[in-house]
Design a protein around this motif. Structure first.
Motif, PDB file in Angstrom:
ATOM      1  N   ARG A  84       5.467  -1.095  -1.853  1.00 20.53           N
ATOM      2  CA  ARG A  84       5.386  -1.226  -0.395  1.00 20.53           C
ATOM      3  C   ARG A  84       4.146  -2.055  -0.105  1.00 20.53           C
ATOM      4  O   ARG A  84       3.032  -1.654  -0.433  1.00 20.53           O
ATOM      5  CB  ARG A  84       5.287   0.138   0.285  1.00 20.53           C
ATOM      6  N   PRO A  85       4.320  -3.235   0.494  1.00 15.82           N
ATOM      7  CA  PRO A  85       3.194  -4.164   0.652  1.00 15.82           C
ATOM      8  C   PRO A  85       2.003  -3.554   1.378  1.00 15.82           C
ATOM      9  O   PRO A  85       2.158  -2.670   2.229  1.00 15.82           O
ATOM     10  CB  PRO A  85       3.807  -5.315   1.469  1.00 15.82           C
ATOM     11  N   LYS A  86       0.840  -4.049   1.034  1.00 13.62           N
ATOM     12  CA  LYS A  86      -0.380  -3.587   1.702  1.00 13.62           C
ATOM     13  C   LYS A  86      -0.340  -3.902   3.190  1.00 13.62           C
ATOM     14  O   LYS A  86      -0.889  -3.158   4.001  1.00 13.62           O
ATOM     15  CB  LYS A  86      -1.601  -4.244   1.053  1.00 13.62           C
ATOM     16  N   SER A  87       0.313  -5.008   3.543  1.00 15.72           N
ATOM     17  CA  SER A  87       0.395  -5.387   4.957  1.00 15.72           C
ATOM     18  C   SER A  87       1.180  -4.376   5.782  1.00 15.72           C
ATOM     19  O   SER A  87       1.036  -4.315   7.001  1.00 15.72           O
ATOM     20  CB  SER A  87       1.045  -6.769   5.093  1.00 15.72           C
ATOM     21  N   LEU A  88       2.015  -3.581   5.099  1.00 10.08           N
ATOM     22  CA  LEU A  88       2.785  -2.538   5.783  1.00 10.08           C
ATOM     23  C   LEU A  88       2.187  -1.157   5.548  1.00 10.08           C
ATOM     24  O   LEU A  88       2.846  -0.147   5.775  1.00 10.08           O
ATOM     25  CB  LEU A  88       4.245  -2.559   5.308  1.00 10.08           C
ATOM     26  N   GLY A  89       0.954  -1.142   5.071  1.00 12.69           N
ATOM     27  CA  GLY A  89       0.285   0.136   4.860  1.00 12.69           C
ATOM     28  C   GLY A  89       0.490   0.734   3.488  1.00 12.69           C
ATOM     29  O   GLY A  89       0.223   1.922   3.284  1.00 12.69           O
ATOM     30  N   GLY A  90       0.966  -0.060   2.536  1.00 16.18           N
ATOM     31  CA  GLY A  90       1.202   0.451   1.190  1.00 16.18           C
ATOM     32  C   GLY A  90      -0.072   0.944   0.533  1.00 16.18           C
ATOM     33  O   GLY A  90      -1.071   0.220   0.478  1.00 16.18           O
ATOM     34  N   ASP A  91      -0.040   2.167   0.044  1.00 19.52           N
ATOM     35  CA  ASP A  91      -1.235   2.789  -0.531  1.00 19.52           C
ATOM     36  C   ASP A  91      -1.448   2.382  -1.984  1.00 19.52           C
ATOM     37  O   ASP A  91      -0.521   1.968  -2.688  1.00 19.52           O
ATOM     38  CB  ASP A  91      -1.118   4.317  -0.465  1.00 19.52           C
ATOM     39  N   ASP A  92      -2.696   2.535  -2.421  1.00 19.56           N
ATOM     40  CA  ASP A  92      -3.042   2.322  -3.830  1.00 19.56           C
ATOM     41  C   ASP A  92      -2.845   3.639  -4.578  1.00 19.56           C
ATOM     42  O   ASP A  92      -3.797   4.323  -4.953  1.00 19.56           O
ATOM     43  CB  ASP A  92      -4.496   1.846  -3.959  1.00 19.56           C
TER      44      ASP A  92
END
Length: 323
Positions: A84-92
């Protein structure tokens, strides 16, 4: 954004459109509405979207990197990709991270690889159901899943065996070997440990890794030159410039090494006579400096030089007399 909801029969259709729109968002991302007005129709205004704070964890990203691609199963250098992309809030978090080689990584960003396949790979790795992975990363659960079986990751023994099989292979395989060694080192495996496992020295591993890092992409290499040419260029401050010079001049590896040596030490390109002349000039400059400083050393040098000049004068007269 305005959504007009009419009462009566048509209201259900409009409301259904709003519901469909809501299904495209996870609960944490659904827009906030304010309803206004009355009578013939009501205006629903989106006043904003709740901002989810993304969980950042650099160590999790580093830990997620593998010495192989989890999509293809091929050993080699890899990037850590967010499902889930970071731009959509994807967590590490582990459930949202996957290790992909550069080609696969680019294909994912280009939309050539189904993202659902990545979720299946992560689910297989984390021993979760795909639905659980979607829930943890905040991804809507797809209505159906592709018929896809994630590849089994290569074992440590398989990676080492591949390295050994590439040892006596052609130049192209040496690049693959360098890529695998570099990926192992970047994943935290010490060069000494890898060298011990494959029966080589640490300097051997270091040289392979350095050469691959200097020319990681095929487009940065010169195909008509050997891997040895690239190995020599990798030892310089500007590998790309030197490999281009080797190609333009058609240098052999010996000529290449000589050219680099001469560039680093211009005096190495001089003839023997020129070297001796430079040494004499340097010696005379030191004598002048010592005499200029004066003191006991300067006086001693002056006396010696005067004696030498006197002896040279006597010798010159003898030669002239004999002639």
């Amino acid at each position: 954004m305005f959504v007009n909801i009419r009462p009566g029969k048509r209201a259900g259709l409009c409301l259904g459109g709003v519901i469909k729109m809501f299904r495209n968002f996870t609960p944490a991302e659904r827009p906030v509405f304010v309803f206004q007005g009355g009578g013939f129709f009501v205006s629903a205004t989106v006043i904003g979207f709740p901002k989810k704070r993304r969980l950042k964890n650099a160590s999790a990203i580093e830990a997620a990197r593998k010495p192989y691609c989890e999509y293809s199963g091929r050993p080699g250098y890899s990037h850590t990709h967010h499902v889930r992309p970071k731009s959509l809030g994807g967590d590490d978090i582990p459930e949202n991270l996957i290790s992909l080689n550069p080609e696969v990584h680019q294909a994912v960003h280009d939309g050539k690889i189904d993202r659902r396949q990545l979720i299946l790979i992560v689910a297989h790795r984390e021993k979760l159901s795909p639905e659980e992975v979607c829930e943890r990363i905040g991804e809507p659960v797809p209505s159906e899943w592709p018929d896809y079986a994630p590849p089994d990751p290569p074992s440590w023994e398989e990676i080492l065996q591949l390295l050994l099989s590439l040892e006596e292979a052609q130049d192209d395989c040496k690049w693959h070997q360098g890529e695998i060694l570099a990926s192992l080192v970047e994943c935290g495996v010490s060069q000494r440990a890898v060298a011990s496992e494959i029966g080589k020295s640490a300097s051997y591993v270091r040289e392979r890794v350095k050469t691959w890092r200097a020319f990681p992409e095929e487009g940065t290499r010169v195909r008509e030159l050997s891997w040895q040419h690239h190995r020599i260029a990798a030892k310089t401050d500007d590998p790309q410039d030197w490999i281009a010079k080797a190609s333009d001049n058609g240098w052999s590896t010996r000529d290449f090494e000589r050219a680099i040596k001469e560039a680093r030490n211009p005096s190495s390109a001089l003839t023997q006579e020129e070297k001796e002349l430079k040494q004499a000039e340097a010696l005379f400059a030191k004598l002048e400096e010592a005499v200029a400083k004066g003191g006991p050393a300067g006086k001693w040098l002056l006396e010696k030089m005067e004696n030498l000049l006197y002896e040279l004068g006597v010798l010159k007269k003898r030669v002239q007399a004999s002639a």
